[in-house]
Structures are given as C-alpha cells and as structure tokens.
Design an enzyme around this catalytic site. Structure first.
Site, PDB file in Angstrom:
ATOM      1  CG  ASP A  14      -2.022   1.005   1.166  1.00 44.27           C
ATOM      2  OD1 ASP A  14      -2.173   1.653   0.110  1.00 44.27           O
ATOM      3  OD2 ASP A  14      -2.748   1.154   2.172  1.00 44.27           O
ATOM      4  CG  ASP A 108      -3.432   3.858  -3.504  1.00 52.64           C
ATOM      5  OD1 ASP A 108      -4.285   3.053  -3.903  1.00 52.64           O
ATOM      6  OD2 ASP A 108      -3.643   4.646  -2.564  1.00 52.64           O
ATOM      7  CD  GLU A 109      -5.565  -0.841  -1.588  1.00 53.40           C
ATOM      8  OE1 GLU A 109      -5.269  -1.616  -0.654  1.00 53.40           O
ATOM      9  OE2 GLU A 109      -6.581  -0.124  -1.581  1.00 53.40           O
TER      10      GLU A 109
END
EC number: 2.7.7.7
Length: 366
Positions: A14, A108-109
């Site tokens: 993350d 983003d993850e």
C-alpha cells in the site's frame, strides 16, 4: 496447530498517501508541508492528504472547506491522474519481477502471491522489504506492506506500521493477532457496522469470535458468514491477476445544487453518454442499473432496477434511470448524481474451490 486449507505467502503493498506523495515528489517546494489533492472550495472534496495534513484531521472524501478549517495552511493541488497512473505502472513493473500473481486493487495498492516467486526467495518478509526499498530507490516514494497467510490478514497488517513500514503475521501468530484486533480495523467492517457491533458488545476479534455463525448471519446477513470465517483466519480468496470489474459507473458533482428532477435530466443524459463510452471501450454490458443521489446534506441514496437483458446503449440506460429518478420524491436538493451498471456480462457462475483436506502444519518460513 494446523490449518485445513492451503497456506499462501501473501503481501499487500500500500503506497503511503500516494497522490499527495507524488505531488510532493514532483514539486519539492511542497515537501514537508500539509498538502491536499482536490478542491478547496465549499463544493470541493479531498481526494488524498499528505501525512503533514493528516495531523490536522484532514482525510480523503472530506469537504475541502472543512479541511481548510481544520488546517488553515493546507495547500490544495489539482489531481493529475495521468501522472498517478504512469507511476503506478512503474510500481507494478517492480511487482512483476517477483511474481506474475499480482492483483491491483487501485493505483496505489496491490496483492502479491509470492508462495512461489521468480527470485526463489522463501521469505515473503524479505521480499516485501526488498520491494519497498526498490520503490523508494527507483521512484522516490515510500510504501507499507502487510505479509501473512491470506489476503485479509495481509491487508489488515499493511496498515499497522504506516507510513514506510511493514508487519508480518506468521501462521502461528494469526489467531492471537485476530483476537486482539480492534473490530474497526477488520477489513470489511465499515463505520456503520462497527457502531452496530459496539452496541452488541463486540469490540475486538475475540468478542466477535465468541458469537455463533447463526447469530452473526441473523444479525449481519450474508456478511455474518464472512465475519465468522475471517476472525478464525479463514479467507481462501486467491490473488487474481486479472480482476474482472463487477460494475462500471460515472458520476458528476455540481457547482450548484439541483432542486428539481427537471434540471437533472440534462445532467443524467451527459452521465449516460460517459457511461456508454466506458462500457463500449471495455466491451461491457449489464443488467442492473443504479442511480446514485447525494443530497446537499451529504446523505446518500441509491435506487436500482434489474432488467431481463444486457444493455450498454445510453438511451436504454437513460430510460431506466429516469424511471428510477421519478420513483420517489427527492428528500432535498442534490449535489451529485451518478449512474452505474452491474450484473455485467463478464460475471460467471461462481463455484466454491475444492480445498485440500490434508492439514498443513505450520512449518512455513515467512
């Protein structure tokens, strides 16, 4: 102790305050300062906040006006999604050097299954550390990671030592970790559900575990089975490299509140055109049309209808959306409208995976 299902080595990576961190990376004058990506007006919404801004209570999805009240020195910057996607692809390229089993959840993850990996490294903990270091060295950004036997625990763990940290929950630690976990930190337990659990005297995983399957199903419906399983460390969902979308949508926030359905029809037509474009780009169609209405007091309402056939044409979507709009009276003036299509033509009949009935002992190097 043993588990009656295959254990995996899962990493959840993350990125830390991704959008805001990219802005600080590209604009050195913003580094060390409270930054919010989004709009600072009364109508604006914060998409992401730097850790300097979070100290003042600034959070994503917060009104820009309230964010500015919380942090008078807050600096607003406009989002640059093309730039975020560009860097996200560079991060994924690093992931793929370790495993092909990469499941992005957003820009983003992502989940990585490194049970068997391209580096031949038996330690998922060391792989996560190496990946985070490479992201920092090559892109100048920090990431956090969670490492454990399944996706659920890995995702919860990735939030533990943020920012720029990681946490491993070894197989023999799973049960104690989950029993000690605050209920609001369980992935899948939102604010409303957490409040409901508090009223029932459920504050930790241990107290959740004390409730029977029947009780949880009666109290929380289908989610009850999920809560019963995950608190026992059972989450058999595999890392899926190619995630099939469950729905496609488009929405718009208005500069002025709309007070009548008549004024909304033109806006809905524009939204339907955009939705049709997205559907055709991905060769998708669906049966369930949902109208999303956010009122001026931020209350959210959805109205849905399932058709007997697949649609992707804007006119057919708009016809049903109009029907949903006039289904009942508006509760207030409206600040946002959205249309989404679910029950897509990509969905296949789900079958329960057959799990290995042989108990796997906890000789598992993490």
């Amino acid at each position: 102790m043993s588990y009656d299902f295959p254990l995996r080595k899962i990493i959840h990576v993350d990125m830390d305050a991704f959008y805001a961190s990219v802005e600080q990376l590209d604009r050195p004058e913003l580094r060390g300062k409270p930054v919010a990506v989004g709009g600072g007006s009364k109508r604006g919404v914060v998409s992401a906040a730097s850790y300097e801004a979070r100290k003042y209570g600034v959070r994503s999805a917060m009104s820009g006006y309230i964010a500015k009240q919380n942090c008078p020195d807050l600096i607003f910057v406009k989002p640059r999604f093309d730039r975020y996607r560009e860097i996200s692809l560079q991060i994924r390229a690093i992931f793929f050097e370790y495993t092909d089993l990469v499941e992005p959840l957003s820009l983003d993850e992502a989940y990585l299954d490194v049970t068997t990996n391209k580096k031949g490294n038996p330690s998922a903990t060391l792989i996560a550390k190496e990946i985070r270091q490479r992201i920092f060295d090559e892109l100048g950004l920090t990431a956090s990671a969670g490492i454990s036997i399944n996706k659920f625990i890995a995702k919860v763990a990735s939030d533990y030592n943020k920012p720029n940290g990681q946490k491993t929950v070894n197989p023999e630690e799973v049960i104690q970790f989950l029993e000690d976990l605050e209920i609001r930190k369980f992935y899948g337990v939102g604010k409303v559900t957490a409040e409901k659990m508090y009223k029932l005297g459920i504050f930790t995983g241990k107290e959740l575990k004390e409730r029977s399957l029947e009780y949880l199903q009666d109290t929380f419906g289908k989610s009850g089975s999920y809560y019963y399983q995950v608190v026992r460390g059972i989450h058999t969902s595999e890392v899926k490299p190619h995630r099939i979308p469950k729905s496609v949508g488009a929405e718009r926030t208005f500069s002025e509140n709309l007070s009548s359905e008549v004024f909304m029809l033109e806006k809905l037509e524009q939204i339907a055109v955009e939705l049709e474009r997205r559907l055709k780009k991905n060769r998708l169609a669906g049966k369930t049309i949902t109208l999303k209405i956010k009122y001026s007091d931020f209350r959210l309402q959805t109205r849905s209808k399932t058709l007997p056939y697949f649609v992707s044409d804007k006119n057919l979507i708009l016809d049903t959306t109009k029907e949903l709009l006039y289904q009942e009276n508006l509760q207030n003036s409206v600040r946002l409208l959205g249309i989404s299509l679910a029950n897509l033509n990509t969905e296949k009949k789900k079958t329960e995976p057959k799990e290995d009935s042989v108990s796997i002992q906890l000789k598992f190097d993490f």
